[in-house]
Design an enzyme around this catalytic site. Structure first.
Site, PDB file in Angstrom:
ATOM      1  N   THR A  15      41.432  76.884  52.630  1.00  0.00           N
ATOM      2  CA  THR A  15      40.883  75.997  51.231  1.00  0.00           C
ATOM      3  C   THR A  15      40.347  77.094  50.140  1.00  0.00           C
ATOM      4  OG1 THR A  15      39.693  74.270  50.397  1.00  0.00           O
ATOM      5  CG2 THR A  15      38.743  75.717  51.916  1.00  0.00           C
ATOM      6  N   GLY A  42      44.876  77.224  42.776  1.00  0.00           N
ATOM      7  CA  GLY A  42      45.876  76.117  43.246  1.00  0.00           C
ATOM      8  C   GLY A  42      47.220  76.355  42.779  1.00  0.00           C
ATOM      9  N   CYS A  55      47.963  79.924  45.311  1.00  0.00           N
ATOM     10  CA  CYS A  55      47.659  80.106  46.764  1.00  0.00           C
ATOM     11  C   CYS A  55      48.279  78.749  47.423  1.00  0.00           C
ATOM     12  CB  CYS A  55      46.373  80.144  47.229  1.00  0.00           C
ATOM     13  SG  CYS A  55      45.944  79.978  48.963  1.00  0.00           S
ATOM     14  N   THR A  81      46.066  76.231  48.843  1.00  0.00           N
ATOM     15  CA  THR A  81      45.119  75.213  47.838  1.00  0.00           C
ATOM     16  C   THR A  81      45.810  74.508  46.735  1.00  0.00           C
ATOM     17  OG1 THR A  81      43.746  77.492  48.053  1.00  0.00           O
ATOM     18  CG2 THR A  81      43.373  76.022  45.930  1.00  0.00           C
TER      19      THR A  81
END
EC number: 3.4.25.2
Length: 174
Positions: A2, A157, A160, A163
């Protein structure tokens, strides 16, 4: 994994996290809440890492925070002391980002407590991306802590694969 990011600016501290839960290369859940308020809404915490390990770390920290009447630094240090003496817990694969009106800390599953010098924390798989974005925004804009956290998490986000764009954002003004 995360991404969790914490930004402090102008009497405001924010912790934001995405919602993706992955098992290997598979997304298992997209709307997990990995950022929470603790101790009468005076402390923010976000966790990254293995889910079971993160929950264990989170619960232990919450208990120490209650024991020490919400004193963030003392709770973190006391938890670290206990951590090093417990052979089973010493190797949790998780990190916590915690913050209150006075301090921002990273607590690791190895029992380490780190206070970053610029009150910027970014942990998890997209942490480096979020930290880079947040650093640039802190140094070059007048955006609020909330805006910086949100924008840096969005950038992480976009880059990655672990994410996503579902965000949980908690803010303290002091």
């Amino acid at each position: 994994m995360t991404t969790i990011v914490s930004v402090r600016r102008n009497n405001q501290v924010v912790i934001a996290g995405d919602g993706q839960v992955s098992l290997g290369n598979t997304v298992m859940k997209g709307n997990a809440r990995k950022v929470r308020r603790l101790y009468h809404n005076k402390v923010l915490a976000g966790f990254a890492g293995g889910t079971a390990d993160a929950f264990t770390l989170f619960e232990r920290f919450e208990a120490k925070l209650e024991m020490h009447q919400g004193h963030l630094m003392r709770a973190a240090v006391e938890m670290a002391k206990d951590w090093r003496s417990d052979k089973v817990l010493r190797k949790l694969e998780a990190l916590l980002a915690v913050a209150d009106g006075e301090a921002s800390l990273i607590i690791t599953g190895n029992g380490d407590v780190v206070q970053p010098e610029n009150d910027l924390i970014a942990i998890g798989s997209g942490g480096n991306f979020a930290q880079s974005a947040a650093t640039a925004l802190l140094e070059n804009t007048e955006l609020s802590a909330l805006e910086i956290a949100e924008k840096s998490l969005t950038i992480a986000g976009d880059i990655c694969v672990f994410t996503n764009q579902f965000k949980t954002i908690e803010e303290l003004k002091y």
